[in-house]
Write a protein that holds these residues in place. Structure first.
Motif, PDB file in Angstrom:
ATOM      1  N   ARG A   5       8.522   2.022   9.432  1.00  0.00           N
ATOM      2  CA  ARG A   5       8.663   1.198  10.634  1.00  0.00           C
ATOM      3  C   ARG A   5       8.152  -0.221  10.368  1.00  0.00           C
ATOM      4  NH1 ARG A   5      11.549   1.356  15.237  1.00  0.00           N
ATOM      5  NH2 ARG A   5      10.755  -0.285  16.553  1.00  0.00           N
ATOM      6  N   MET A   6       7.018  -0.319   9.687  1.00  0.00           N
ATOM      7  CA  MET A   6       6.449  -1.626   9.354  1.00  0.00           C
ATOM      8  C   MET A   6       7.432  -2.435   8.506  1.00  0.00           C
ATOM      9  SD  MET A   6       2.963  -2.562   7.175  1.00  0.00           S
ATOM     10  CE  MET A   6       2.017  -1.284   7.950  1.00  0.00           C
ATOM     11  N   PHE A  55       9.431   4.907   2.459  1.00  0.00           N
ATOM     12  CA  PHE A  55      10.396   5.515   3.382  1.00  0.00           C
ATOM     13  C   PHE A  55       9.863   6.819   3.980  1.00  0.00           C
ATOM     14  CE2 PHE A  55      14.219   3.674   0.813  1.00  0.00           C
ATOM     15  CZ  PHE A  55      13.898   2.401   1.239  1.00  0.00           C
ATOM     16  N   ALA A  56       9.082   7.574   3.213  1.00  0.00           N
ATOM     17  CA  ALA A  56       8.595   8.881   3.655  1.00  0.00           C
ATOM     18  C   ALA A  56       7.495   8.782   4.705  1.00  0.00           C
ATOM     19  CB  ALA A  56       8.083   9.686   2.455  1.00  0.00           C
ATOM     20  N   ASP A  57       6.874   7.633   4.811  1.00  0.00           N
ATOM     21  CA  ASP A  57       5.779   7.465   5.766  1.00  0.00           C
ATOM     22  C   ASP A  57       6.316   6.776   7.020  1.00  0.00           C
ATOM     23  OD1 ASP A  57       3.531   5.811   7.040  1.00  0.00           O
ATOM     24  OD2 ASP A  57       2.454   7.181   5.706  1.00  0.00           O
ATOM     25  N   ASP A  82       0.816  -1.214   0.000  1.00  0.00           N
ATOM     26  CA  ASP A  82       0.000   0.000   0.000  1.00  0.00           C
ATOM     27  C   ASP A  82       0.853   1.269   0.000  1.00  0.00           C
ATOM     28  OD1 ASP A  82      -2.222  -1.688   0.193  1.00  0.00           O
ATOM     29  OD2 ASP A  82      -2.385  -1.434   2.371  1.00  0.00           O
ATOM     30  N   TYR A  83       2.076   1.174   0.465  1.00  0.00           N
ATOM     31  CA  TYR A  83       2.960   2.336   0.589  1.00  0.00           C
ATOM     32  C   TYR A  83       3.870   2.532  -0.628  1.00  0.00           C
ATOM     33  CZ  TYR A  83       1.744   2.343   5.545  1.00  0.00           C
ATOM     34  OH  TYR A  83       1.070   2.397   6.735  1.00  0.00           O
ATOM     35  N   ILE A  84       3.870   1.589  -1.550  1.00  0.00           N
ATOM     36  CA  ILE A  84       4.799   1.622  -2.681  1.00  0.00           C
ATOM     37  C   ILE A  84       4.089   2.180  -3.912  1.00  0.00           C
ATOM     38  CG2 ILE A  84       6.231   0.205  -4.215  1.00  0.00           C
ATOM     39  CD1 ILE A  84       6.535  -1.705  -1.731  1.00  0.00           C
ATOM     40  N   ARG A  85       4.703   3.212  -4.482  1.00  0.00           N
ATOM     41  CA  ARG A  85       4.148   3.867  -5.666  1.00  0.00           C
ATOM     42  C   ARG A  85       4.704   3.192  -6.920  1.00  0.00           C
ATOM     43  NH1 ARG A  85       5.528  10.079  -5.872  1.00  0.00           N
ATOM     44  NH2 ARG A  85       7.577   9.233  -5.441  1.00  0.00           N
ATOM     45  N   THR A  86       3.878   3.050  -7.928  1.00  0.00           N
ATOM     46  CA  THR A  86       4.313   2.527  -9.226  1.00  0.00           C
ATOM     47  C   THR A  86       4.371   3.678 -10.216  1.00  0.00           C
ATOM     48  OG1 THR A  86       3.380   0.346  -8.806  1.00  0.00           O
ATOM     49  CG2 THR A  86       3.778   0.940 -11.107  1.00  0.00           C
TER      50      THR A  86
END
Length: 179
Positions: free
Chosen positions: A38-39, A31-33, A9-13
């Motif tokens: 942390r997860m 990395f920015a979130d 969910d945190y990785i942009r394509t």
């Protein structure tokens, strides 16, 4: 905005980067979130709970970010594996194949002591060429790779199979199909 619950969910394509036909999996959004970062670090460490590591090796460049955080959590040293010509001092080198051509990675010749237990960390496992070169460098210095941890696996490119054929324990947090 829906709550992000998975690493994916945190990785942009980014489509067609760095060239047409490539679906670039951008971990800078992860990395920015703070929660996502942390997860990721926690999940990279999870299968190695209770294992003692002397060093964490991070592959250039995003592996430095992850590897440093993982090393901190493990109370282990951090060692960068860099592109040729980027490290000061005496190094050993390993050539490896890219999709179109060759590249070289290096490690300081005194970075790993014989018998040290090492975790290799990077953001992405594609063909496995860079990781294999990193493993060879660590082993040439006498280190023992206990595991290889990556955020993303691109299984269609065969990197996991390549590393597993070297008897490596491979841990990934998510997969994306295609290139």
């Amino acid at each position: 905005m829906p709550r992000k619950t998975e690493i994916k969910d945190y990785i942009r394509t980014i489509v067609d980067f760095p060239h047409e036909g490539i679906m670039f999996r951008d971990v800078t959004t992860l990395f920015a979130d703070p929660r996502g970062f942390r997860m990721a670090v926690d999940q990279l460490l999870h299968p190695y709970a209770g294992v003692r590591f002397d060093k964490v090796v991070g592959l250039e460049a995003r592996g430095f970010i992850l590897g440093g955080a993982v090393a901190h959590q493990l109370s282990a040293g951090f060692v960068p594996i860099r592109k040729k010509g980027k490290l000061p001092g005496a190094v050993i080198s390993e050539d490896y194949q890219l999709e179109y051509g060759e590249a070289v990675v290096e490690i300081h010749d005194d970075a790993i002591e014989a018998g040290e237990k090492v975790l290799l960390v990077d953001d992405l496992l594609a063909t496995g060429g860079t990781a294999e070169a990193g493993i060879k460098l660590v082993e040439r210095l006498g280190g023992e790779i206990i595991g290889c941890a990556f955020v993303i696996d691109l299984p269609d490119l065969g990197g996991r199979k390549r590393l597993e054929a070297m008897d490596m324990d491979v841990h990934t947090l998510c997969t994306f199909d295609g290139l």
